[in-house]
Design a protein around this motif. Structure first.
Motif, PDB file in Angstrom:
ATOM      1  N   UNK A   1      14.324 -13.251   3.147  1.00 55.64           N
ATOM      2  CA  UNK A   1      13.587 -13.725   1.967  1.00 55.64           C
ATOM      3  C   UNK A   1      13.573 -12.649   0.882  1.00 55.64           C
ATOM      4  N   UNK A   2      13.798 -13.064  -0.328  1.00 52.50           N
ATOM      5  CA  UNK A   2      13.776 -12.124  -1.447  1.00 52.50           C
ATOM      6  C   UNK A   2      12.409 -12.070  -2.116  1.00 52.50           C
ATOM      7  N   UNK A   3      11.658 -13.192  -2.023  1.00 52.59           N
ATOM      8  CA  UNK A   3      10.325 -13.261  -2.638  1.00 52.59           C
ATOM      9  C   UNK A   3       9.336 -13.825  -1.621  1.00 52.59           C
ATOM     10  N   UNK A   4       8.236 -13.118  -1.400  1.00 53.73           N
ATOM     11  CA  UNK A   4       7.257 -13.547  -0.405  1.00 53.73           C
ATOM     12  C   UNK A   4       5.979 -12.726  -0.538  1.00 53.73           C
ATOM     13  N   UNK A   5       4.908 -13.225   0.070  1.00 56.18           N
ATOM     14  CA  UNK A   5       3.656 -12.484   0.199  1.00 56.18           C
ATOM     15  C   UNK A   5       3.609 -11.885   1.596  1.00 56.18           C
ATOM     16  N   UNK A   6       2.804 -10.841   1.768  1.00 56.91           N
ATOM     17  CA  UNK A   6       2.645 -10.258   3.103  1.00 56.91           C
ATOM     18  C   UNK A   6       1.199  -9.835   3.321  1.00 56.91           C
ATOM     19  N   UNK A   7       0.742  -9.968   4.566  1.00 54.22           N
ATOM     20  CA  UNK A   7      -0.564  -9.456   4.994  1.00 54.22           C
ATOM     21  C   UNK A   7      -0.321  -8.698   6.287  1.00 54.22           C
ATOM     22  N   UNK A   8      -0.529  -7.390   6.248  1.00 58.63           N
ATOM     23  CA  UNK A   8      -0.274  -6.518   7.389  1.00 58.63           C
ATOM     24  C   UNK A   8      -1.591  -5.878   7.816  1.00 58.63           C
ATOM     25  N   UNK A   9      -2.040  -6.213   9.028  1.00 58.76           N
ATOM     26  CA  UNK A   9      -3.274  -5.613   9.546  1.00 58.76           C
ATOM     27  C   UNK A   9      -2.934  -4.689  10.711  1.00 58.76           C
ATOM     28  N   UNK A  10      -3.499  -3.466  10.667  1.00 59.95           N
ATOM     29  CA  UNK A  10      -3.374  -2.556  11.798  1.00 59.95           C
ATOM     30  C   UNK A  10      -4.746  -1.990  12.113  1.00 59.95           C
ATOM     31  N   UNK A  11      -4.817  -0.991  12.974  1.00 61.00           N
ATOM     32  CA  UNK A  11      -6.109  -0.462  13.401  1.00 61.00           C
ATOM     33  C   UNK A  11      -6.890   0.170  12.271  1.00 61.00           C
ATOM     34  N   UNK A  12      -6.186   0.694  11.253  1.00 57.72           N
ATOM     35  CA  UNK A  12      -6.846   1.437  10.190  1.00 57.72           C
ATOM     36  C   UNK A  12      -7.162   0.612   8.953  1.00 57.72           C
ATOM     37  N   UNK A  22      12.919  -8.902  -4.201  1.00 56.74           N
ATOM     38  CA  UNK A  22      13.107  -7.660  -3.432  1.00 56.74           C
ATOM     39  C   UNK A  22      12.392  -6.448  -4.037  1.00 56.74           C
ATOM     40  N   UNK A  23      11.482  -6.672  -4.983  1.00 57.88           N
ATOM     41  CA  UNK A  23      10.732  -5.567  -5.583  1.00 57.88           C
ATOM     42  C   UNK A  23       9.237  -5.777  -5.376  1.00 57.88           C
ATOM     43  N   UNK A  24       8.529  -4.723  -5.012  1.00 56.00           N
ATOM     44  CA  UNK A  24       7.086  -4.807  -4.777  1.00 56.00           C
ATOM     45  C   UNK A  24       6.373  -5.066  -6.100  1.00 56.00           C
ATOM     46  N   UNK A  25       5.747  -6.245  -6.200  1.00 50.05           N
ATOM     47  CA  UNK A  25       5.087  -6.637  -7.444  1.00 50.05           C
ATOM     48  C   UNK A  25       3.599  -6.301  -7.408  1.00 50.05           C
ATOM     49  N   UNK A  26       2.960  -6.503  -6.253  1.00 50.52           N
ATOM     50  CA  UNK A  26       1.545  -6.158  -6.131  1.00 50.52           C
ATOM     51  C   UNK A  26       1.292  -5.596  -4.745  1.00 50.52           C
ATOM     52  N   UNK A  27       0.299  -4.702  -4.662  1.00 53.19           N
ATOM     53  CA  UNK A  27      -0.031  -4.072  -3.368  1.00 53.19           C
ATOM     54  C   UNK A  27      -1.476  -3.615  -3.396  1.00 53.19           C
ATOM     55  N   UNK A  28      -2.220  -3.959  -2.330  1.00 53.89           N
ATOM     56  CA  UNK A  28      -3.593  -3.479  -2.184  1.00 53.89           C
ATOM     57  C   UNK A  28      -3.839  -3.108  -0.732  1.00 53.89           C
ATOM     58  N   UNK A 236      11.857  -2.909   4.223  1.00 51.57           N
ATOM     59  CA  UNK A 236      12.485  -2.006   3.258  1.00 51.57           C
ATOM     60  C   UNK A 236      11.968  -2.215   1.846  1.00 51.57           C
ATOM     61  N   UNK A 237      11.671  -3.469   1.491  1.00 50.33           N
ATOM     62  CA  UNK A 237      11.207  -3.772   0.131  1.00 50.33           C
ATOM     63  C   UNK A 237       9.818  -3.207  -0.153  1.00 50.33           C
ATOM     64  N   UNK A 238       9.063  -2.950   0.906  1.00 55.20           N
ATOM     65  CA  UNK A 238       7.665  -2.519   0.746  1.00 55.20           C
ATOM     66  C   UNK A 238       7.466  -1.079   1.217  1.00 55.20           C
ATOM     67  N   UNK A 239       7.945  -0.798   2.431  1.00 56.69           N
ATOM     68  CA  UNK A 239       7.663   0.493   3.071  1.00 56.69           C
ATOM     69  C   UNK A 239       8.101   1.697   2.271  1.00 56.69           C
ATOM     70  N   UNK A 240       9.313   1.628   1.699  1.00 52.58           N
ATOM     71  CA  UNK A 240       9.836   2.773   0.936  1.00 52.58           C
ATOM     72  C   UNK A 240       8.972   3.064  -0.291  1.00 52.58           C
ATOM     73  N   UNK A 241       8.402   2.015  -0.870  1.00 49.64           N
ATOM     74  CA  UNK A 241       7.587   2.186  -2.071  1.00 49.64           C
ATOM     75  C   UNK A 241       6.194   2.688  -1.709  1.00 49.64           C
TER      76      UNK A 241
END
Length: 357
Positions: A1-12, A22-28, A236-241
């Motif tokens: 996918x080139x365009x998508x939303x993501x929700x990543x939950x971890x312990x912290x 393929x470019x990070x448009x928003x991040x919180x 890759x689209x998110x982590x590197x940024x």
């Protein structure tokens, strides 16, 4: 996918945002160590300060809340375990204000331990709703209907209130559990709002409880994809940024941006990695600065920088500086905070401010 939303939950923390082409448009990022308005803690009373008419309560290790005597619901003493609700975040790492009057909100209702009876938003004066349905719930808590009830089905509103009361009772039942202190409730609204603002876009979620919670919401029209192997660190689209947000230097398109955070303000310096041609030096500087300001806006939002921000752009002549100011005035930050663009100071630095949380 080139365009998508993501929700990543971890312990912290919970990290969420949008990738577009393929470019990070928003991040919180909301970390478990952050304190947010609306959080409910099982806290320990650790100190009484009569001079300030307050108690200090431990919210988690090394972090305390300010409990004013007026926000105390019943007699308490040092060592007691109590439930507190965060209603104000103070600047400069000062203790947040907390209250023993607990409340939680949902799409259509607010349930409170302080105000008993049935209340409604002032905008609902002419709202045709059978309020005896709420009275028949025989709730011992305060129930307030929110403005969002307008135009919605009566049965849907009633079901929302019932579910909110059940959630509220579950929270209250945790008062005497262990450990103390502990965060026991945080509003889920920010994820719902995130999806409602990006309706119909696909969203990858790696946490089953979040996936189930969002899937049950009747207003969310997004395609939700559960993938417990998803991690933004390996996207890759998110982590590197996101990884670069830890660094004070940002490098892109032959531009170097240095971000220095101080207690009173943030200073940002813009440089070109290649020499600007002398003949068109001002025009080249204008092009570099135009690219830089868009990246700076993204960095400010993603790093959650607020307060006074001073930017040292590459020097331009008067006409190009005026053109650049016009370009900045047309920028509309993709953000939920208030921005002010004050322009160039007498020393040639550009001043911005962003509303604090």
């Amino acid at each position: 996918m080139q365009s998508y939303l993501f929700i990543d939950k971890n312990l912290e923390k919970v990290e969420y945002g949008e990738v577009f082409e393929k470019e990070l448009k928003s991040y919180k990022s909301i970390t478990n160590r952050n304190i947010e308005i609306g959080d409910i803690f099982r806290a320990r009373v650790v100190k009484k300060v009569n001079a300030f008419n307050c108690f200090f309560v431990e919210l988690f290790k090394g972090k305390f809340g300010f409990l004013d005597f007026k926000d105390v619901s019943y007699d308490i003493k040092l060592g007691d375990s109590i439930l507190v609700y965060v209603y104000k975040i103070n600047l400069n790492n000062k203790a947040p204000n907390v209250s023993m009057d607990i409340s939680i909100s949902s799409k259509f209702s607010v349930i409170s331990s302080k105000n008993f009876g049935i209340l409604k938003s002032r905008k609902l004066i002419d709202f045709k709703f059978d309020f005896t349905l709420l009275e028949n719930l025989h709730s011992k808590y305060g129930i307030k209907l929110r403005t969002s009830c307008l135009g919605n089905d009566e049965n849907m509103i009633l079901q929302d209130v019932k579910e909110n009361i059940e959630k509220f009772e579950k929270i209250l039942s945790l008062k005497n559990d262990l450990p103390v202190p502990k965060l026991i409730y945080r509003k889920d609204d920010f994820l719902i709002n995130f999806l409602l603002e990006n309706i119909n876009k696909k969203c990858i979620i790696n946490d089953k409880s979040i996936f189930s919670y969002l899937k049950k919401n009747k207003f969310i029209k997004n395609e939700l994809i559960f993938d417990d192997n998803y991690s933004l660190k390996y996207d890759y689209n998110v982590g590197r940024y996101v990884e670069n947000l830890k660094n004070k230097q940002v490098n892109f398109k032959n531009i170097n941006i240095v971000i220095e955070n101080f207690e009173a303000l943030t200073v940002i310096d813009v440089n070109s990695k290649k020499n600007l041609e002398k003949e068109n030096k001002s025009k080249n500087a204008l092009n570099v600065n135009t690219l830089a300001i868009n990246e700076i806006i993204r960095q400010i939002i993603f790093r959650d920088i607020s307060g006074v921000i001073i930017i040292d752009f590459i020097n331009m002549d008067i006409e190009d500086k005026k053109l650049f100011e016009k370009i900045i005035r047309n920028i509309n930050p993709f953000d939920d905070r208030k921005w002010s663009f004050y322009g160039f100071t007498k020393t040639g630095l550009y001043e911005i401010s962003r509303q604090r949380r």
